[in-house]
Write an enzyme that holds these catalytic residues in place. Sequence first.
Site, short mmCIF file in Angstrom:
data_model
loop_
_atom_site.label_atom_id
_atom_site.label_comp_id
_atom_site.label_asym_id
_atom_site.label_seq_id
_atom_site.Cartn_x
_atom_site.Cartn_y
_atom_site.Cartn_z
N TYR A 96 43.93 46.00 32.79
CA TYR A 96 44.58 46.37 33.96
C TYR A 96 45.53 45.25 34.61
O TYR A 96 46.53 45.35 34.95
CB TYR A 96 43.67 47.01 34.99
CG TYR A 96 44.15 47.46 36.37
CD1 TYR A 96 45.04 48.30 36.45
CD2 TYR A 96 44.03 46.29 37.29
CE1 TYR A 96 45.70 48.56 37.71
CE2 TYR A 96 44.47 46.33 38.43
CZ TYR A 96 45.39 47.52 38.69
OH TYR A 96 46.12 47.80 39.98
N TYR A 97 44.74 44.23 34.81
CA TYR A 97 45.46 42.91 35.40
C TYR A 97 46.40 42.38 34.39
O TYR A 97 47.34 41.58 35.05
CB TYR A 97 44.32 41.89 36.04
CG TYR A 97 43.85 42.43 37.43
CD1 TYR A 97 44.59 42.55 38.31
CD2 TYR A 97 42.34 42.79 37.35
CE1 TYR A 97 44.11 43.17 39.68
CE2 TYR A 97 41.91 43.34 38.58
CZ TYR A 97 42.70 43.48 39.68
OH TYR A 97 42.43 43.82 41.28
N GLN A 98 46.65 42.65 33.39
CA GLN A 98 47.66 41.97 32.43
C GLN A 98 49.11 42.72 33.28
O GLN A 98 50.05 42.05 33.15
CB GLN A 98 47.71 42.40 30.81
CG GLN A 98 46.71 41.65 30.25
CD GLN A 98 46.16 42.00 29.05
OE1 GLN A 98 47.19 42.50 28.25
NE2 GLN A 98 45.31 41.66 28.28
#
Length: 148
Positions: A96-98
Amino acid sequence: FAREDVLVKIEEAISNIVHQLSKGIPPTLTYPSTTAWGDVCFNEDLGLQMRPNQRQTTIRFESLQSLKKFGMMLKVLAVMYRLVKTNHYCTKRDLYYQDPTVFGNQHTLDSLVNNIACMLGVPRWHLHVVGSQWGSSACRPGLRHLET
């Protein structure tokens, strides 16, 4: 599932999109519907399983309603391919944080991962995406204890 089998399944999904495009057909991604309890059954040996002949969900490239989801699924599929190919693992949170601006929230990414696993017919962990972080770096090679 062997890594090579998972890679073939991902390659077949992408090949299907390319084939549709080459014929001038707007591409689609189709996976078993997982929105109703009627789509699953319980097997004492295996746990929750998809029922045979369950409803299908289709994401269409030409539909404005599903265009963003189509793109996000391809993005996640590409990351999964790279993870499997290089034998690295990643948590859903790190995935998700990519690109949090694309996914919007963690729930959206979690749904995409589950939908892709259903589409390919393989468990999520065979796509090298795990549920929780192990150690200080979640995207690491060769986490052998997660390959069970």
